[in-house]
Structure formats: C-alpha cells, structure tokens
Design a protein around this motif. Structure first.
Motif, short mmCIF file in Angstrom:
data_model
loop_
_atom_site.label_atom_id
_atom_site.label_comp_id
_atom_site.label_asym_id
_atom_site.label_seq_id
_atom_site.Cartn_x
_atom_site.Cartn_y
_atom_site.Cartn_z
N GLY A 7 0.75 -1.12 0.12
CA GLY A 7 -0.09 -0.17 0.14
C GLY A 7 0.85 1.26 0.01
N VAL A 8 2.02 1.29 0.79
CA VAL A 8 2.88 2.28 0.82
C VAL A 8 3.39 2.73 -0.36
CG1 VAL A 8 4.78 3.19 1.98
CG2 VAL A 8 3.15 2.33 3.28
N LEU A 9 3.98 1.55 -1.02
CA LEU A 9 4.87 1.81 -2.44
C LEU A 9 3.62 2.14 -3.51
CD1 LEU A 9 6.72 -1.38 -2.50
CD2 LEU A 9 7.52 0.71 -1.83
N ALA A 10 2.40 1.85 -3.20
CA ALA A 10 1.48 2.24 -4.19
C ALA A 10 1.27 3.82 -3.88
CB ALA A 10 0.35 1.51 -4.07
N MET A 11 1.09 4.18 -2.76
CA MET A 11 0.82 5.65 -2.34
C MET A 11 1.95 6.53 -2.79
SD MET A 11 -2.11 5.92 -0.73
CE MET A 11 -2.12 7.53 -0.31
N VAL A 12 3.18 6.06 -2.79
CA VAL A 12 4.31 6.82 -3.14
C VAL A 12 4.61 6.73 -4.51
CG1 VAL A 12 6.98 7.08 -2.98
CG2 VAL A 12 5.58 6.21 -1.06
N GLY A 13 3.95 5.63 -5.29
CA GLY A 13 3.90 5.69 -6.93
C GLY A 13 5.16 5.13 -7.16
N ILE A 14 5.41 3.89 -6.55
CA ILE A 14 6.60 2.94 -7.13
C ILE A 14 6.02 1.93 -8.10
CG2 ILE A 14 8.46 1.57 -6.47
CD1 ILE A 14 9.02 4.35 -5.18
N PRO A 15 6.49 1.97 -9.32
CA PRO A 15 6.10 0.95 -10.39
C PRO A 15 6.39 -0.42 -9.60
CG PRO A 15 7.80 2.05 -11.12
CD PRO A 15 7.70 2.76 -9.81
N PRO A 16 5.51 -1.60 -10.06
CA PRO A 16 4.49 -1.52 -11.04
C PRO A 16 3.28 -1.56 -10.18
CG PRO A 16 5.35 -3.82 -10.59
CD PRO A 16 6.02 -2.86 -9.57
N THR A 17 3.20 -1.01 -8.80
CA THR A 17 1.80 -0.58 -8.18
C THR A 17 0.85 0.25 -8.74
OG1 THR A 17 2.60 0.96 -6.91
CG2 THR A 17 3.08 -1.14 -6.07
N ALA A 18 -0.39 0.13 -8.44
CA ALA A 18 -1.50 0.98 -9.17
C ALA A 18 -1.24 2.42 -8.96
CB ALA A 18 -2.81 0.61 -8.52
N GLY A 19 -0.51 2.98 -7.89
CA GLY A 19 -0.36 4.50 -7.56
C GLY A 19 0.74 4.96 -8.73
N PHE A 20 1.39 4.22 -9.24
CA PHE A 20 2.53 4.68 -10.32
C PHE A 20 1.64 5.03 -11.39
CE2 PHE A 20 4.96 3.78 -14.16
CZ PHE A 20 6.06 4.94 -13.94
#
Lengths: 125, 497, 501
Positions: B384-397
């Motif tokens: 979740g944190v990686l996605a919030m920060v926007g690290i690929p390949p998570t959704a947030g990126f």
C-alpha cells in the motif's frame, strides 16, 4: 424604475436574504444549535427559490380540475413542487440527524460551543 | 440484462431494510444479510460491466417504475457508471467481510445498526453513479451522506463533534448543488441528464446555466473535500471506527468527484467547463494547492488515521488535477486514480484497524514491533505504501504516469512539478511508518517495545480482505491497460483525441 | 517447455533470483544450509543463463521478450544487447562469489536477520538484471525503482538508530532520483511518442533545446544519484553502514553501476552521441564527472575508515565511466564500458578484503592495519592487486580501461580530462598503496601468527583477484568482456576496432 424592479422581484430579494442569514448562522455562530438553525433557514431559502421560480400568475395547484379544463396555462408546473417535496424530506432527515448528534454532544460534554468542543476532541484523540 | 441498473441499488436498499429489522435481534444475521446484498450488487455490477464492455460502451437504460423520461427517472449504466459501481460494490464487499471483528472490538454493542447503515451508504453511492437525473443524484447524495453520518458518529469519544461539523459542511454542499439544479431547471426545463446534454448547447451563453454550473461544482467540491473545503475531513477520519473509515474514505469523496466528471463530460456541452468559464482550470489550481497542503500536513501527524486523512486531502487533489487538465490523458489519470486511491486508502485504513485490534493503538510511534507480530499484514501495508508513493508496478504509479503525461501534453508545468514534489513528500510520511514498523528494540535503543494485546496476525476475516486488496493494488497497476482501453478511453471520448 | 524457457531466457534470468528470494524467505533461519543452497542455485543458474546468451549477442542476435502492455502503446519489454549483457555478466558472475563470501561473512560475524538479508539481496539482483535487459525507458524505470526500494532493507540491516537515519537519507535520495527519472521519461514520451532504446539514440534536435535540456537535467539527477556523481553522492559513503557483502556487490557493482549504466543508455541509446554533443550536455556531464573524479580521490586520502576510503574511491571510479561516456569519443566509450567490468572486479576484491579483515580481526581503520599482512597474507596480496589495478598499473584490468579512456580523451581533444585521469591515477595510488605497504612492511605485535579468515571468504577473494589479473592479461578470455565492449561501441557509434591490443 428601481422601485418597479424591486417590487417585481421582491420574493427573490427576500429569498436571497434568507439564504444569507442561513449561511451567516452556519459559518459565524459558535453555538452548534444556532448553526443547525442557520442550516434550516439556508435549506428553506432554497426550497422557496424553487417554488417561487415555478409560480405562474393566475394558475392554480397542479391537480386536474374537469371544470377548468386541461390548458397548461391554468396549472402550475408540478415538477418543482415534487422536487421540493422530496428535498424537504431530505432536509428534515438531515436536521433530525443533526439534532440527535447535538443531544449526544450535550450529554457527553455539557456544552455546545464549537471551539470548546473541537479543543476537547483533539485533546482526547 | 436491462434490469441491472435497477437491481444494483435495489438489492442494497432491500438488504439495508431487512438488516435494520433483523439487526434489532441479532447483529450476526444483520451482517450476513448486508453481506449478501453487497455480493448480489457486486455480481450485478460485474455483469453490467461485462455487458457494457461487450456492447462497446452502449449504455443500458432502465426507466424506474416504467415512467419514461423526461417524466420519470431513468437509471443509466454506461462505461463510467459501470466503472464506478463495480469499484463501490467491491470495496463494500471487502469492508463487510472485514467488519465484524473490528466492530466487536472498537464499537461493542452497536454493531446491529452499523450494517444497515453500511449498505445504505453503498446504495446511495451506486444510486449517484447510476441515476440519469441531476435531482435524483442529489437525493442519493444525501442518502449516502445521512447513512455515513451515522457510521462516523459511533467512533471514538470525539466522533460526534467531527461528524456534526461534517454534516454542516455537507448541508452547505448539498444546498449549493440543489440551488444549482434549480437554476439549471429554470434555464433548460429538465433535470434529465440526457435531455440536458441536448438542450444546453443552445444555452451556452445563458447566465443561469453558468451560475448553475458554478453552484453545482462548488457544492460537489465541498462534498468531495476539495481544498479548501477539506476542513471537515481530518477530524472525521481520525475519530471514526476503522470499518467506517475503511468504507467511507475510499469511495464517498470519490463519488462526488465522479459527479463533477459526469457533469463535465456528459451533461454540460463539450468545452463548457474549459472555455465558457475556467471551471476546470480553477478546480486544477485548488487541487494543486490541496496536494501540497495535504502532503505537508500529513508529515506532521502522529496519529495513523489522521495522517491518512491528510494524505486523502492530497490524493483527492490528483483527481481534481485530472479534471483540471481537461485532456484525455489527464482525465484518464484522474479516473484511474479514483480506482487506485480507493483500493490503496481502503487497504491502509483496514490495516490500521487490524493493528488497532492487535495492539490497541493508532499512534505511529507505538507501532514498533508490529512488523514482527504481523509480518504478512505488514507486507500488504508495504504494498500500500509503495502504491501511495507511486513506485512501479503498483497501481499508484500509473495514475501519476497518466497525470504527468497529461500535464506535459497540456504544458501545465507547475502542476507537473506539484505531482513530482508531492510524490517525494508522501514518501517521507509513509516511509516513516514503514521504518517504525520494522524497528527492532533488540538492536535499537531509541525505541521502546510494545507488547501486542493479542498475539498473531489479524483474524482471517480481516486478513483475507486485506490480502485481496493488496493483490488488487498490484494487479490494477500491472494490468492497467485493460481498464484504460476497455473503459477509460471510451469515457474520456468527449474530450476529443 | 524447454523451448519456451530458451526463447524467454532474458525473462528467466530475471525471475530466477526473484523465485530464490521467495524460497529463501520461506525456508527461514532454522534450515540455513537449505536456504543458502537456494541462493547458490539461483546465482549459478542466473550466470549460466546470461552466459549462454553471450555468443549469440556477439553474433548479432538480440533476444527479445515482450511481456504485456503497461500503458497504451508501451510494452514491458526485454531485449538483450551488448551493453545489457556486459553489465549482466559482471553482476551475475560476481553474485556467485558474493554469495559464498556472504555466507562466511554473515556466519562469521553472527549477524541477525540473515534470511531477510539473503532474500532482499536476491531481489536486488533480479532488479539489476531487469535494468540490464530493459528494452525501453519505462521498463528501465520500473526495475530501477524496484532496485531502489529493495536496497533499503539491506542499508538498514544493522537496525541501529544510525542505520535508520542513513536509511532515511538513502530513501530521500533514491526516491528523488526515481521521480526525476519518471519526469524525464514522461517528457520524452510526450515529445517523441516512443521510449524504445535505439543504439545511436532516438531523440531529435527538432524537439527543441529547452526540452532536451530539461530531459537531460531530469536524467542527470535520476542516474547521477545512483552513480554517485558529486554533488549528489553523499548517500553512498553513508550506505557503507550495510554489511560488507552489500557494500561489495551492490554499492560497488550492481546498484551504483545501474546509475552508470543509465548514463550509457542515456548517451548511447536515448540522446545519441551526436545530439549530446550538439546541445552541449555532454560537456556538462564531462565536467561534473571530471570534478567528481578529482574531489573524490582527494577526500579518499583523508579517510581513515577503510570502507569509507573505498567508498570514495568508488565514487571517483564511477565517474571514470561517466566521463568516458561523456567524452563521446569511441575509444573513451570502449574504455568506459570495459571499466564497468574491471572496476567491478577490482573494487569487489578490495571490499571483500576489508570485510574479511573486519570480521576476522574487528579492525575498520587504516591506521590499525600495521603488519596485518603477516597475519593475512593472501587477503592483503589480493588487496594489493586490486589497489595497483585501480591505480592503473599494467597487467591488471584497470590499466586497459584507463588506457582507452586516456586515448579517448586525446581523440576528443579534451586534454584537461587527460590531466584529470593522470592526476587521479596518482591519487589512487596515494590512498590505496600505503595500506599495502603498511600491512607488509610494518610490524605489530597483534599480527604475527598466520591466520586467514574462513575459506568461504578467502576463496572468493582469491577468485576476484584472479579475475582482476585475467582482465588485465587476457581481456577477452572466457567471458568475452572486451568483445562485448567493442560491440557496444560499434552499435552506438559505428566505429569498429580491428585487432586486440
């Protein structure tokens, strides 16, 4: 000229006044009860605006009367009435929830002063 | 198939009603009924989604009570609506599976009333997305809001204060929107969205239509917690039970954003929000301010939920930026962020509840040792944190990717910079928590150990929804092209190629 | 099935260590011999797969794998070319040695959380190979960010307050770099509509000098952080708080070279040498790199902590490669490519030695090493070989790469940089060789008995020492590193070199 304008538009001016009073109460007053009163006035002004906008000189309530005939000139547009009726129901529900929350708050904290309540809420958090 | 637009809200409303009655006796039965209603709605949403995609975006229309529009109210399931209702019902099912154990700990003895309220919130929100009538949208908006007030007020000691403030803000927002509807009706003579979209092009210059647009957007902006109307939000999320926050934070504000997008794309004529009046640009600027403001304040927070709340203020700004960019790529970014942020924020609030259940705290400095006690939950947290920060390949990126592409396309370099800087800020406040979680008092004298109330991972009913949500965050990132090409590109078609 | 694996070798090479990471995590501390065997298996398999592609790549074959679209029109795609396989070869080969070394180091030092350590190390290797084989910028960015995040648990491994503070600094640098990279990628996608690497570059001067400079600045930050270009290098010396195998493999080879490799991709495959020269960005890059070489060498002179001295030496040597790329002359580029390999072999030798000394005697400072050559002669001999290699003495790998760098500087007419190379060669000798002379020619009562570290550590040290010499004597032996370097230059600039030196 100005007088004519004011006379022909006086309901709107009153509605705008109510709208302003309501917003004033909601934003400036510190007592939550007064804020809820402001909210009710605010909502009422919107209902009135809807109704006023739909009035027609010389027309009557939108229930078909066989004696008067079916000319649309004779009846007020029913849609705004229906909308406002629904909106009133919504508004009453909101007021109800607001009042019940106020009851809880008064029992729990013994005050309805917003600043004081916010301070205490953030202290306990 | 043609009844799907009606089935989705109806099953939720019905479940809510039955759960209310049953809930007086047994909250377990109420839970099952609510869950069943949500599952039915979710399955219907999936079927509708499939039908819409297969039908090349052709909308499924349903006239309520066989009253044909413009007299009656019609429900319309098009690409945008299908996208939204699938998201809403999915989050609903997840939170409902998650709810019982968390509620039993956080709000003992009051569960019976929670389940009907939850389904009512869901019903209101799907109604907002499905209705083809701007006034009916107001009604569903307030239904969802009223049920949400109930859900939020049962939280911590200070919850009613926060909720009442939310209610007052909400009433103003709803009032402005309703006033806008009145202007629109007097100018165009209809409240049906399809009719409006046909009549409004002739009325581009009408003062009343312009006033209506401004009032409706301002009203929805308050509901969406768009900066600077976000003041109610942090206190509300901080005091709410984890279940309520987990349900409301992901989807409630998003649906108001949806309503703005619907007005922008489908109700008002193309170009009205950008040319007649700089509404979109204004939304973009206040959103940019909100992104910076929310991210900076989130850094200063010590309460996990309050940090998430300020993060929400910032993240909602991304959606606003997507609207503000008013080009296809930017809008795709904004729309994708509705989905991504719902999944991420839902996930993070649910994890907050699981930690609270085991450790009895929501204070970040007391999270030491959580990583050891709940390793798999914390893997989900890290996702979740990686996605919030926007690290690929998570959704947030990928939502940031499309937003940046949109900003570059529009030459909006300040917004471009805002997105870049806020990613860094969110890294700062989120990795602080990650660090705390994995700190080990054995090798690190600077932190004190915290013994859990109960040992072990979260119970299965909470663990699995968390795991599914974390998987979804990854999957939506990796397979985002499927969503973009099947739905979003079609939705943003009115903006031109 | 076999065909499928063979066709997708590039992907398998990436995934094999990711699978190993899962296996390591699931096996756990209790069965540590089984856990270690996963690492070894994955390292051998990874090297074998990469090595098997070398002849094909030299023959002109490009192994491609297209996975799926991750943005409309943009694929997650892999492509094995000379540049990628050169980096992949050095990283995967050194991973094998580092694995054995790390078993000895972690056990010898009684380190905690070894499972976590080996799992994340494997993830880092996956990301590194992903960077090597990325066919376009978006895929590159994806693996680059994964590498940034996966290194964090290794940096904070010590678990102390200081380690967390350094971890925070590392994250700020790494995330900033990642975001800058994303920004640059977006700018290129918006302007060019494609992100596929093309040997010789794919950007056009028509895109406008302003935009190209903006792209360059973004990438300079993005790659410069990892490559330790001053003034954005300061995370690297601090990150030496990580266990020595991490300093050796990641902070001398994999992670930092990923940044350097990024510059190779930027100059050779994105802008192209001509455009870099035309807009003047190459000169700026060269000035930063040259300044870093000198400054880092001077700072290294002042460091008493052995690992800190090596870290600044790394900062300097990474900029050799960046400088070689930035000079744009074919010979310099050849030297740069070859220096990626030789520096890796030599610096990992030095770090292995430093770690062996620390684990075996507890000594970290240069001033404590008097006479230690009598206790650990093999270790210090290896250290000596690495040291003279870095200084550029013939018969060790460093000589050949420096030779071509210098020749390239003359070709490019940049005599200033020739001076930089010469001065820094002397400085290299000045900060490394005294350690060796101290160790052998001074006496200390602490170190009289012959007592080497365990074989798990000394054998890898001996092997990396042999590799360093091999690269200097037969630069093209076995691994074909020199041919690969020539192939890179040939594909980017079109210049081919005839016979070998």
């Amino acid at each position: 000229m100005t007088a004519d304008f004011l006379l022909s538009r006086y309901p709107y001016i009153l509605i705008a006044l109510l709208f302003g009073i309501g917003l004033y109460g909601m934003t400036v007053k510190r007592n939550l009860m007064k804020k809820v009163i402001g909210m009710t006035i605010f909502q009422t002004s919107i209902y009135l605006f809807f109704i006023q906008g739909a009035t027609k000189q010389g027309a009557t309530i939108p229930v078909l009367d066989p004696e008067m005939g079916s000319s649309p000139e004779l009846y007020i547009n029913p849609l705004p009435q229906v909308i406002v009726l629904t909106a009133i129901v919504v508004g009453v529900a909101i007021t109800g929830v607001a009042l019940s929350l106020i009851l809880v708050l008064h029992r729990r904290y013994g005050t309805l002063d917003e600043v004081e309540l916010l301070r205490r809420m953030r202290e306990s958090a | 198939m043609s009844q799907i637009p009606a089935l989705i809200p109806t099953s939720l409303l019905l479940a809510s009603l039955v759960a209310l009655l049953v809930g007086l006796k047994s909250h377990r039965a109420a839970h099952l009924i609510a869950l069943a209603g949500a599952v039915v709605a979710f399955v219907c949403s999936l079927l509708g989604l499939q039908a819409v995609i297969q039908g090349d975006g052709e909308a499924i229309r349903y006239a309520m009570g066989a009253w044909v529009p413009p007299i009656g109210i019609e429900f319309v399931l098009d690409s945008l609506a299908a996208y939204m209702v699938t998201l809403i019902t999915f989050i609903g099912v997840m939170v409902l599976i998650y709810a019982p154990r968390s509620l039993a700990f956080e709000t003992p003895g009051r569960q019976g009333m929670v389940y009907p309220s939850m389904t009512l919130v869901l019903a209101g929100l799907v109604g907002m997305c499905l209705t083809g009538d701007v006034f009916n949208l107001y009604v569903f908006l307030e239904i969802a809001a009223l049920a949400a007030y109930a859900l939020l007020a049962i939280g911590d000691r200070g919850a009613p204060v926060a909720t009442l403030r939310y209610l007052l803000f909400g009433a103003v927002g709803g009032g402005f929107y309703l006033l806008g509807v009145a202007y629109l009706y007097f100018a165009a003579g209809t409240v049906n969205m399809a009719d409006l979209s046909m009549r409004l092009p002739e009325l581009m210059e009408s003062q009343a239509v312009i006033v209506a647009a401004v009032l409706m957007v301002v009203g929805l902006g308050v509901k969406m917690a768009l900066f600077p109307f976000h003041l109610w939000l942090p206190d509300v999320y901080t005091n709410a039970p984890s279940v309520s926050a987990g349900l409301i934070a992901p989807i409630m504000t998003k649906v108001s954003a949806y309503a703005i997008i619907r007005l922008f794309l489908d109700v008002f004529p193309p170009g009205f929000f950008t040319e007649s009046l700089p509404i979109a640009t204004t939304i973009g600027w206040v959103s940019a301010a909100g992104i910076v403001f929310g991210s900076v304040l989130a850094i200063a927070q010590h309460d996990y939920r309050r940090m998430l709340a300020y993060s929400s203020v910032g993240q909602l700004g991304y959606i606003g930026l997507g609207i503000g960019l008013a080009n296809p790529l930017g809008m795709i970014g904004g729309l994708l962020h509705i989905l991504n942020h719902a999944l991420m924020k839902g996930l993070l609030f649910m994890i907050g509840g699981a930690v609270r259940l085991r450790f009895g705290t929501t204070k970040i400095p007391e999270y030491v040792g959580v990583g050891r006690a709940m390793p798999w939950t914390m893997v989900a947290f890290t996702v979740g944190v990686l996605a919030m920060v926007g690290i690929p390949p998570t959704a947030g990126f990928f939502s940031k990717w499309y937003l940046l592409l949109g900003a570059a396309d529009a030459g909006a370099w300040i917004w471009f910079a805002v997105i870049i800087v806020s990613s860094l800020l969110s890294a700062i406040y989120f990795f602080r928590v990650v660090e705390m979680i994995y700190r080990d008092p054995e090798t690190d004298s600077a932190v004190a150990d915290h013994e859990p109330r109960e040992a072990g991972e979260a119970p299965a009913s909470m663990f699995w929804p968390i795991t599914i949500m974390a998987t979804a965050v990854m999957a939506v990132g990796i397979f985002n092209v499927l969503i973009v090409s099947a739905l979003l590109e079609r939705i943003v078609a009115p903006l031109g190629g | 099935m076999m065909d499928l694996l063979l066709d997708n070798r590039a992907l398998v090479a990436i995934l094999v260590s990711a699978l190993a990471a899962v296996a390591v995590a699931l096996t756990g501390e209790k069965r540590r011999n089984l856990r270690e065997s996963w690492t070894v298996l994955a390292a051998l398999a990874k090297f074998g797969i990469v090595f098997s592609m070398v002849p094909g790549v030299l023959a002109g074959e490009r192994y491609e794998v297209n996975l799926l679209q991750i943005s409309p029109g943009l694929e997650l795609a892999l492509k094995v070319d000379p540049a990628g396989i050169l980096f992949a070869m050095s990283a995967s080969f050194l991973w094998i040695l580092t694995s054995f070394y790390a078993f000895g180091y972690m056990r010898g030092g009684g380190e905690h959380k070894q499972t976590r350590f080996f799992a994340w190390l494997a993830v880092c290797l996956s990301a590194t190979i992903g960077i090597c084989f990325s066919a376009n910028l978006l895929t590159f960015v994806l693996f680059y960010e994964i590498l940034s995040v996966a290194t964090y648990p290794l940096v904070i491994h010590a678990g102390s307050e200081k380690a967390y503070r350094i971890g925070r600094q590392y994250l700020v640098y790494a995330i900033t770099a990642g975001i800058a990279l994303v920004a640059g990628t977006v700018l290129i996608q918006n302007a060019a509509g494609t992100l596929d690497f093309v040997a010789g570059g794919f950007l056009e001067a028509e895109m406008g000098t302003g935009l190209l400079w903006a792209v360059f600045v973004c990438f300079f930050i993005g790659f410069g952080v990892k490559a330790g270009v001053m003034p954005i290098h300061s995370w690297l010396p601090n990150a030496m708080i990580a266990p020595t195998p991490v300093s050796a493999l990641l902070h001398a080879v994999a992670v930092v070279k990923a940044g350097v490799f990024g510059f190779v991709r930027l100059v050779g495959y994105t802008f192209g040498p001509d455009l870099m020269g035309a807009i003047g960005a190459a000169a700026v890059l060269a000035v930063f790199a040259g300044g870093t070489i000198l400054l880092a060498s001077f700072i290294a002179l002042t460091k008493d902590d052995l690992k800190a001295r090596l870290a600044y030496s790394t900062v300097g040597h990474l900029s050799y490669i960046v400088l070689g790329v930035a000079l744009l002359a074919p010979q310099a580029m050849l030297g740069a490519a070859f220096h990626m390999v030789t520096h890796a072999a030599m610096k990992i030798t030095l770090f292995f030695c430093a770690g062996a000394i620390y684990i075996h005697t507890g000594k970290k400072k240069v001033s404590q090493l008097d006479g230690i050559g009598h206790q650990m002669p093999l270790t210090l001999t290896a250290f000596g070989v690495g040291a003279v290699g870095l200084a550029g003495v013939p018969l060790v790998g460093g000589f050949i790469s420096k030779w071509y760098l210098a020749a390239g500087a003359i070709d490019a007419g940049a005599l200033v940089f020739l001076g930089v190379l010469l001065v820094s060669g002397i400085l290299n000798a000045a900060y490394l060789l005294p350690i060796v002379t101290r160790a052998f020619f001074r006496r200390s009562p602490d170190h009289v008995k012959l007592d080497e570290a365990s074989a798990l550590m000394t054998v890898p040290i001996a092997l990396t020492m042999v590799l360093s010499i091999l690269l200097g004597v037969f630069p093209d032996a076995i691994f074909r590193f020199f041919s690969l370097s020539e192939a890179i230059v040939a594909s980017v600039t079109g210049v081919t070199f005839g016979a070998m030196p």
